[in-house]
Enzyme design. Structure first.
Site, PDB file in Angstrom:
ATOM      1  N   VAL A  52       0.741  -1.329   0.101  1.00 20.29           N
ATOM      2  CA  VAL A  52      -0.015  -0.085   0.052  1.00 20.29           C
ATOM      3  C   VAL A  52       0.871   1.459   0.141  1.00 20.29           C
ATOM      4  O   VAL A  52       0.299   2.345  -0.345  1.00 20.29           O
ATOM      5  CB  VAL A  52      -1.089   0.198   1.294  1.00 20.29           C
ATOM      6  CG1 VAL A  52      -1.939  -1.035   0.950  1.00 20.29           C
ATOM      7  CG2 VAL A  52      -0.222  -0.111   2.349  1.00 20.29           C
ATOM      8  N   TYR A  53       2.131   1.192   0.287  1.00 22.37           N
ATOM      9  CA  TYR A  53       2.909   2.366   0.156  1.00 22.37           C
ATOM     10  C   TYR A  53       2.902   3.047  -1.278  1.00 22.37           C
ATOM     11  O   TYR A  53       3.554   2.379  -1.938  1.00 22.37           O
ATOM     12  CB  TYR A  53       4.383   2.055   0.853  1.00 22.37           C
ATOM     13  CG  TYR A  53       4.376   1.736   2.264  1.00 22.37           C
ATOM     14  CD1 TYR A  53       3.359   1.804   3.032  1.00 22.37           C
ATOM     15  CD2 TYR A  53       5.423   0.924   2.872  1.00 22.37           C
ATOM     16  CE1 TYR A  53       3.398   1.413   4.513  1.00 22.37           C
ATOM     17  CE2 TYR A  53       5.523   0.727   3.935  1.00 22.37           C
ATOM     18  CZ  TYR A  53       4.532   0.798   4.966  1.00 22.37           C
ATOM     19  OH  TYR A  53       4.605   0.607   6.223  1.00 22.37           O
ATOM     20  N   SER A  54       2.586   3.926  -1.419  1.00 27.01           N
ATOM     21  CA  SER A  54       2.401   4.726  -2.630  1.00 27.01           C
ATOM     22  C   SER A  54       1.594   3.803  -3.714  1.00 27.01           C
ATOM     23  O   SER A  54       2.095   3.835  -4.855  1.00 27.01           O
ATOM     24  CB  SER A  54       3.803   5.164  -3.142  1.00 27.01           C
ATOM     25  OG  SER A  54       4.322   6.230  -2.038  1.00 27.01           O
TER      26      SER A  54
END
Length: 335
Positions: A52-54
């Site tokens: 989900v990071y970026s």
């Protein structure tokens, strides 16, 4: 750099873990490459990211960096799954479909054949733990994952997972990633004793309380620095750290740091990484300067008197500020 066993496994990880949440977002690709290279050169062999990071960009940057520097084999590579990866109602959660689909997607983004550690990013009360464990066990048996872990689970949830794994003959979780810093010490009540009893690694995230414990904020200032985390995202992150009690903790950290010739962030990070039960503290540098500053914590040590002074303003087992999860919103009290 000290290296510690990842729970009951024989894998040795550095006492600092490079968190990659900023990469592919606020930190551009080339700057991210430089930070990753410098961290590895400094002895950090533990790299943690998440799908989900970026929205996958962090994994892509980490994958490119490790392919470019040729150091994949010397790194313990960790990523996570749980959060939404699209509008599809099935593109989230801890069910088999999502875990296996996102494992394949993360492998492609990271340009690797396996992860060393695959973590469930948050609990999911709608999914029986045996479904999650069976999916992870299948990935481990297929050689795509070496070990499984969790993030922000309560001790009772981990005990349930251990019981289910034993009953069903499945691979167990080997580590847990909890929030832990001087403003939130609740894991000391149950999670730390659990980890020490059952040989589970603890890899705390946010050891600097989102940057609050670096000292960049002042009790007398009504506004956060414009380029700071709280300055950029005050609504999303909340301003729950900005209380008199929190500043009492910060000012004690600042006083002890001045006596030791380090800065507050280094002292707070040293406190976290050396607490009983902690395996590796996750740092999340946005710039090379922040990484170098974090590395300075390796030279800081606290004595019994320092801990007594900190305990007086940040009582063991308690939270000085309300807990707020910047990635997934407010959570019920778990510790």
């Amino acid at each position: 750099m000290e290296y510690r066993n990842l729970g009951r496994t024989g894998v040795r990880v550095s006492e600092l873990c490079l968190g990659c949440m900023m990469f592919g977002g606020r930190t551009g690709e080339e700057d991210s490459f430089g930070i990753i290279d410098r961290a590895i050169d400094a002895g950090i062999n533990f790299v943690d990211t998440a799908n989900v990071y970026s929205t996958g960009a962090s994994e892509e940057v980490v994958g490119k960096a490790l392919r470019k520097n040729g150091k994949r084999d010397s790194v313990v590579l960790a990523t996570k799954v749980h959060g939404p990866m699209g509008d599809d109602p099935n593109a989230r959660g801890n069910h088999r479909r999502h875990i296996i689909e996102q494992c394949e997607a993360s492998l492609r983004r990271l340009q690797v054949e396996h992860f060393d550690l695959y973590q469930i990013h948050r609990p999911d009360s709608h999914i029986p733990i045996d479904e999650t464990l069976r999916a992870l066990d299948d990935l481990i048996r297929a050689g795509k994952v070496r070990y499984a872990g969790t993030s922000t689970y309560a001790a009772w949830q981990l005990v349930e997972a251990l019981w289910a794994a034993k009953e069903l003959g499945l691979n167990r979780f080997v580590c847990e990633q909890p929030p832990y810093h001087l403003l939130d010490r609740r894991i000391e009540r149950e999670l730390v004793p659990f980890a020490q009893t059952y040989g589970t690694a603890l890899i705390p995230w946010s050891p600097l309380a989102g940057g609050f414990l670096t000292g960049k904020y002042s009790r007398d200032e009504s506004q956060s620095p414009e380029d700071s985390r709280y300055g950029l995202e005050p609504r999303r992150l909340g301003r729950n750290h900005f209380t008199d009690e929190a500043f009492d903790v910060l000012e004690t950290v600042q006083a002890i740091a001045e006596e030791k010739g380090c800065n507050p962030g280094q002292l707070a990070l040293a406190w976290c990484k050396d607490k009983p039960g902690v395996t590796s503290a996750i740092i999340g540098p946005r710039t090379m300067e922040q990484l170098e500053d974090n590395l300075g914590a390796l030279e800081v040590s606290l004595d019994e008197g320092d801990h007594e002074r900190l305990d007086a303003v940040a009582p063991p087992g308690r939270a000085t500020v309300p807990y707020y999860d910047a990635d997934f919103g407010p959570h019920p009290f778990r510790w």
